[in-house]
Design a protein around this motif. Structure first.
Motif, PDB file in Angstrom:
ATOM      1  N   PRO A 219       0.822  -1.220   0.179  1.00 44.15           N
ATOM      2  CA  PRO A 219       0.238  -0.053   0.070  1.00 44.15           C
ATOM      3  C   PRO A 219       0.829   1.190   0.043  1.00 44.15           C
ATOM      4  CG  PRO A 219      -0.076  -0.905   2.108  1.00 44.15           C
ATOM      5  CD  PRO A 219       0.614  -1.979   1.330  1.00 44.15           C
ATOM      6  N   PHE A 220       0.204   2.337  -0.659  1.00 36.65           N
ATOM      7  CA  PHE A 220       1.012   3.646  -0.784  1.00 36.65           C
ATOM      8  C   PHE A 220      -0.168   4.587  -0.462  1.00 36.65           C
ATOM      9  CE2 PHE A 220       3.028   7.298  -2.929  1.00 36.65           C
ATOM     10  CZ  PHE A 220       4.454   6.978  -2.751  1.00 36.65           C
ATOM     11  N   ILE A 221      -0.114   5.188   0.627  1.00 37.64           N
ATOM     12  CA  ILE A 221      -1.550   5.987   0.930  1.00 37.64           C
ATOM     13  C   ILE A 221      -0.895   7.521   1.637  1.00 37.64           C
ATOM     14  CG2 ILE A 221      -3.452   6.061   2.425  1.00 37.64           C
ATOM     15  CD1 ILE A 221      -3.126   2.975   2.608  1.00 37.64           C
ATOM     16  N   PHE A 222      -1.555   8.405   1.040  1.00 39.00           N
ATOM     17  CA  PHE A 222      -0.975   9.624   1.622  1.00 39.00           C
ATOM     18  C   PHE A 222      -2.241  10.575   1.388  1.00 39.00           C
ATOM     19  CE2 PHE A 222       0.037   9.545  -2.884  1.00 39.00           C
ATOM     20  CZ  PHE A 222      -0.235  10.877  -3.358  1.00 39.00           C
ATOM     21  N   ILE A 223      -2.360  11.510   2.315  1.00 39.87           N
ATOM     22  CA  ILE A 223      -3.285  12.596   2.525  1.00 39.87           C
ATOM     23  C   ILE A 223      -2.731  14.054   2.086  1.00 39.87           C
ATOM     24  CG2 ILE A 223      -5.043  13.685   3.971  1.00 39.87           C
ATOM     25  CD1 ILE A 223      -5.299  11.046   5.475  1.00 39.87           C
ATOM     26  N   MET A 224      -3.724  14.529   1.568  1.00 39.95           N
ATOM     27  CA  MET A 224      -3.109  15.958   0.813  1.00 39.95           C
ATOM     28  C   MET A 224      -4.203  17.101   1.571  1.00 39.95           C
ATOM     29  SD  MET A 224      -0.054  16.322  -0.628  1.00 39.95           S
ATOM     30  CE  MET A 224       1.004  15.641  -1.408  1.00 39.95           C
ATOM     31  N   SER A 225      -3.645  17.918   2.207  1.00 39.49           N
ATOM     32  CA  SER A 225      -4.564  19.198   2.547  1.00 39.49           C
ATOM     33  C   SER A 225      -3.824  20.452   2.097  1.00 39.49           C
ATOM     34  CB  SER A 225      -4.719  19.229   4.144  1.00 39.49           C
ATOM     35  OG  SER A 225      -3.355  19.215   4.684  1.00 39.49           O
ATOM     36  N   SER A 226      -4.294  21.490   2.343  1.00 38.27           N
ATOM     37  CA  SER A 226      -3.929  22.928   2.065  1.00 38.27           C
ATOM     38  C   SER A 226      -3.856  22.966   0.585  1.00 38.27           C
ATOM     39  CB  SER A 226      -2.660  23.222   2.642  1.00 38.27           C
ATOM     40  OG  SER A 226      -2.704  23.018   3.920  1.00 38.27           O
ATOM     41  N   LEU A 227      -5.023  22.955  -0.173  1.00 36.58           N
ATOM     42  CA  LEU A 227      -5.035  22.939  -1.788  1.00 36.58           C
ATOM     43  C   LEU A 227      -5.600  24.280  -2.334  1.00 36.58           C
ATOM     44  CD1 LEU A 227      -6.810  19.350  -1.433  1.00 36.58           C
ATOM     45  CD2 LEU A 227      -4.487  19.695  -2.367  1.00 36.58           C
ATOM     46  N   PRO A 228      -4.529  25.355  -2.381  1.00 36.35           N
ATOM     47  CA  PRO A 228      -4.857  26.391  -2.819  1.00 36.35           C
ATOM     48  C   PRO A 228      -4.878  26.351  -4.461  1.00 36.35           C
ATOM     49  CG  PRO A 228      -2.457  26.547  -2.470  1.00 36.35           C
ATOM     50  CD  PRO A 228      -3.096  25.500  -1.782  1.00 36.35           C
ATOM     51  N   LEU A 229      -5.807  27.369  -5.036  1.00 41.98           N
ATOM     52  CA  LEU A 229      -5.958  27.095  -6.678  1.00 41.98           C
ATOM     53  C   LEU A 229      -4.671  28.069  -7.164  1.00 41.98           C
ATOM     54  CD1 LEU A 229      -9.673  27.949  -6.729  1.00 41.98           C
ATOM     55  CD2 LEU A 229      -8.579  25.617  -6.921  1.00 41.98           C
ATOM     56  N   ASP A 230      -4.417  27.686  -8.305  1.00 41.05           N
ATOM     57  CA  ASP A 230      -3.740  28.296  -9.187  1.00 41.05           C
ATOM     58  C   ASP A 230      -4.255  29.197 -10.264  1.00 41.05           C
ATOM     59  OD1 ASP A 230      -1.797  28.976 -11.289  1.00 41.05           O
ATOM     60  OD2 ASP A 230      -0.811  26.978 -11.311  1.00 41.05           O
ATOM     61  N   THR A 233      -3.934  28.174 -14.174  1.00 36.74           N
ATOM     62  CA  THR A 233      -4.613  27.083 -14.360  1.00 36.74           C
ATOM     63  C   THR A 233      -6.061  26.596 -14.097  1.00 36.74           C
ATOM     64  OG1 THR A 233      -3.957  25.556 -12.825  1.00 36.74           O
ATOM     65  CG2 THR A 233      -2.476  25.883 -14.668  1.00 36.74           C
ATOM     66  N   GLY A 234      -6.475  27.624 -12.798  1.00 36.50           N
ATOM     67  CA  GLY A 234      -7.697  27.380 -12.309  1.00 36.50           C
ATOM     68  C   GLY A 234      -7.789  26.008 -11.497  1.00 36.50           C
ATOM     69  N   GLY A 235      -6.708  25.178 -11.654  1.00 37.55           N
ATOM     70  CA  GLY A 235      -6.647  24.026 -10.570  1.00 37.55           C
ATOM     71  C   GLY A 235      -5.883  24.020  -9.280  1.00 37.55           C
ATOM     72  N   TYR A 236      -5.729  23.047  -8.696  1.00 33.53           N
ATOM     73  CA  TYR A 236      -5.171  23.015  -7.311  1.00 33.53           C
ATOM     74  C   TYR A 236      -3.632  23.356  -7.825  1.00 33.53           C
ATOM     75  CZ  TYR A 236      -9.070  21.092  -5.034  1.00 33.53           C
ATOM     76  OH  TYR A 236     -10.444  20.735  -4.374  1.00 33.53           O
ATOM     77  N   SER A 237      -2.917  24.164  -7.062  1.00 34.58           N
ATOM     78  CA  SER A 237      -1.643  24.360  -7.413  1.00 34.58           C
ATOM     79  C   SER A 237      -0.584  23.773  -6.601  1.00 34.58           C
ATOM     80  CB  SER A 237      -1.450  25.764  -6.896  1.00 34.58           C
ATOM     81  OG  SER A 237      -1.406  26.426  -5.570  1.00 34.58           O
ATOM     82  N   ARG A 238      -0.973  23.078  -5.294  1.00 38.36           N
ATOM     83  CA  ARG A 238      -0.055  22.441  -4.695  1.00 38.36           C
ATOM     84  C   ARG A 238      -0.962  21.615  -3.430  1.00 38.36           C
ATOM     85  NH1 ARG A 238       3.108  26.018  -0.464  1.00 38.36           N
ATOM     86  NH2 ARG A 238       2.897  24.115   0.906  1.00 38.36           N
ATOM     87  N   GLY A 239      -0.102  20.862  -2.586  1.00 35.75           N
ATOM     88  CA  GLY A 239      -0.763  20.131  -1.714  1.00 35.75           C
ATOM     89  C   GLY A 239       0.267  19.650  -0.723  1.00 35.75           C
ATOM     90  N   ASP A 240      -0.083  19.594   0.819  1.00 37.04           N
ATOM     91  CA  ASP A 240       0.923  19.132   1.727  1.00 37.04           C
ATOM     92  C   ASP A 240       0.355  18.324   2.424  1.00 37.04           C
ATOM     93  OD1 ASP A 240       2.749  21.276   1.003  1.00 37.04           O
ATOM     94  OD2 ASP A 240       1.698  22.703   2.279  1.00 37.04           O
ATOM     95  N   GLY A 241       1.027  17.092   3.017  1.00 39.24           N
ATOM     96  CA  GLY A 241       0.377  15.916   3.727  1.00 39.24           C
ATOM     97  C   GLY A 241       1.468  15.076   4.305  1.00 39.24           C
ATOM     98  N   THR A 242       0.798  13.889   4.358  1.00 37.21           N
ATOM     99  CA  THR A 242       1.532  12.826   4.984  1.00 37.21           C
ATOM    100  C   THR A 242       1.625  11.448   4.284  1.00 37.21           C
ATOM    101  OG1 THR A 242       1.201  13.798   7.415  1.00 37.21           O
ATOM    102  CG2 THR A 242       1.983  11.412   7.143  1.00 37.21           C
ATOM    103  N   LEU A 243       2.519  11.016   4.091  1.00 39.33           N
ATOM    104  CA  LEU A 243       2.554   9.366   3.148  1.00 39.33           C
ATOM    105  C   LEU A 243       2.872   8.226   4.207  1.00 39.33           C
ATOM    106  CD1 LEU A 243       3.279   7.914   0.639  1.00 39.33           C
ATOM    107  CD2 LEU A 243       5.564   8.476   0.714  1.00 39.33           C
ATOM    108  N   LEU A 244       2.068   7.198   4.106  1.00 44.86           N
ATOM    109  CA  LEU A 244       2.183   5.965   4.561  1.00 44.86           C
ATOM    110  C   LEU A 244       2.664   5.058   3.832  1.00 44.86           C
ATOM    111  CD1 LEU A 244       1.855   4.309   7.356  1.00 44.86           C
ATOM    112  CD2 LEU A 244      -0.520   4.028   6.720  1.00 44.86           C
ATOM    113  N   VAL A 245       3.631   4.164   4.101  1.00 47.09           N
ATOM    114  CA  VAL A 245       4.233   3.095   3.340  1.00 47.09           C
ATOM    115  C   VAL A 245       4.406   1.954   4.004  1.00 47.09           C
ATOM    116  CG1 VAL A 245       5.730   2.218   1.567  1.00 47.09           C
ATOM    117  CG2 VAL A 245       5.065   4.624   1.536  1.00 47.09           C
ATOM    118  N   GLY A 246       3.701   0.930   3.316  1.00 42.67           N
ATOM    119  CA  GLY A 246       3.726  -0.656   4.361  1.00 42.67           C
ATOM    120  C   GLY A 246       4.291  -1.420   3.239  1.00 42.67           C
TER     121      GLY A 246
END
Length: 298
Positions: A219-230, A233-246
């Motif tokens: 599994p390769f699971i991560f969560i992104m938050s803090s998703l401001p718009l660009d 492009t009108g889309g998300y410009s970035r995201g910050d989060g935490t990754l879990l690898v097992g």
């Protein structure tokens, strides 16, 4: 258990027909389930006769005119096709629950939400688990996510180094799908690659990326938050989060992970801190975020 389980017509214990694509899909599937025992022609005849009898005895209920061709067209077309007669689906729904409950009730209890714009069962199921009060996936968030990203994380080979991965979101007519490519020098000092396949599920103000490594199935699971718009492009410009690898045979590890929308192809490789500072203008901000800390075992 789906949200519909509490939406019951108390007078005759029939679930209320809500007209959603899911309910339409349940009704069509029930007709096909019953077909080996009762042909579509026979179903149409019985639904029509039942509806006319009920209309004669129940004020406000309207009978339907139905033949084999009309019922066959309704049953065999996509769940977004509801027929030109608005009274047909709710009448057929009540007939099934009153006369052929064994064919429709198991489907009503177990069928996932129907998402014609999301052609996979994983993302809708996870969405229903994470946001049980939300009827469907947040397609607008997935549209904002669509595109290519550079993704940064500490290297799992050498935690002092920064791994740059390439991520693509939304493709093959499925806005929920994503892939990640990564390249690194392994413990044998050889060039190696790994790839992630998965699905993105928006929830609250975050996005869960549920993936797995193609090579190992880990599994390769991560969560992104803090998703401001660009603004460009009108889309998300970035995201910050935490990754879990097992990975098999080792204890799981957690890493800080951050992404930036990419305007040009991303080169997948691992950088020393010195190389990273020389190569990336946003190195200070990215390295500061990656300094949040790592949970890992050796």
């Amino acid at each position: 258990m789906p949200r519909h389980i509490c939406d019951m017509d108390q007078a005759n214990d029939i679930p209320l027909f809500d007209g959603t694509p899911r309910s339409i899909a349940v009704l069509k599937a029930a007709a096909k389930e019953l077909q080996p025992y009762l042909s579509l022609k026979a179903q149409a005849e019985q639904i029509e006769a039942w509806s006319r009898e009920r209309a004669a005895n129940l004020e406000g209920f309207r009978g339907v005119s139905l033949d084999r061709r009309k019922w066959h067209r309704f049953v065999t077309r996509d769940a977004t096709y509801k027929s030109n007669e608005p009274d047909l689906p709710p009448a057929a729904w009540d007939w099934f629950f009153e006369k052929q409950r064994h064919a429709i009730e198991p489907l009503w209890k177990t069928m996932p939400d129907y998402h014609p714009d999301v052609p996979n069962a994983v993302a809708p199921s996870l969405n229903r688990f994470l946001t049980p009060t939300q009827k469907s996936l947040d397609l607008n968030a997935l549209r904002l996510l669509r595109g290519d990203y550079a993704v940064y994380r500490p290297s799992f080979v050498s935690l002092d180094e920064i791994m740059v991965m390439s991520m693509k979101c939304g493709f093959d007519d499925d806005p929920s799908r994503f892939t990640i490519d990564m390249a690194f020098i392994n413990d044998d000092d050889e060039q190696a690659e790994e790839h992630v396949d998965g699905f993105a599920i928006p929830y609250q103000s975050c996005i869960l990326f549920q993936g797995r490594l193609r090579e190992t199935g880990a599994p390769f699971i991560f969560i992104m938050s803090s998703l401001p718009l660009d603004p460009k492009t009108g889309g998300y410009s970035r995201g910050d989060g935490t990754l879990l690898v097992g990975a098999s045979g080792t204890l799981s590890s957690a890493y800080p992970i951050t992404m930036r929308r990419a305007n040009k192809p991303v080169t997948c490789r691992t950088y020393t801190p010195k190389e990273f500072k020389a190569e990336f203008r946003a190195h200070r901000e990215i390295m500061q975020f990656l300094g949040r800390g790592i949970v890992g075992w050796r």
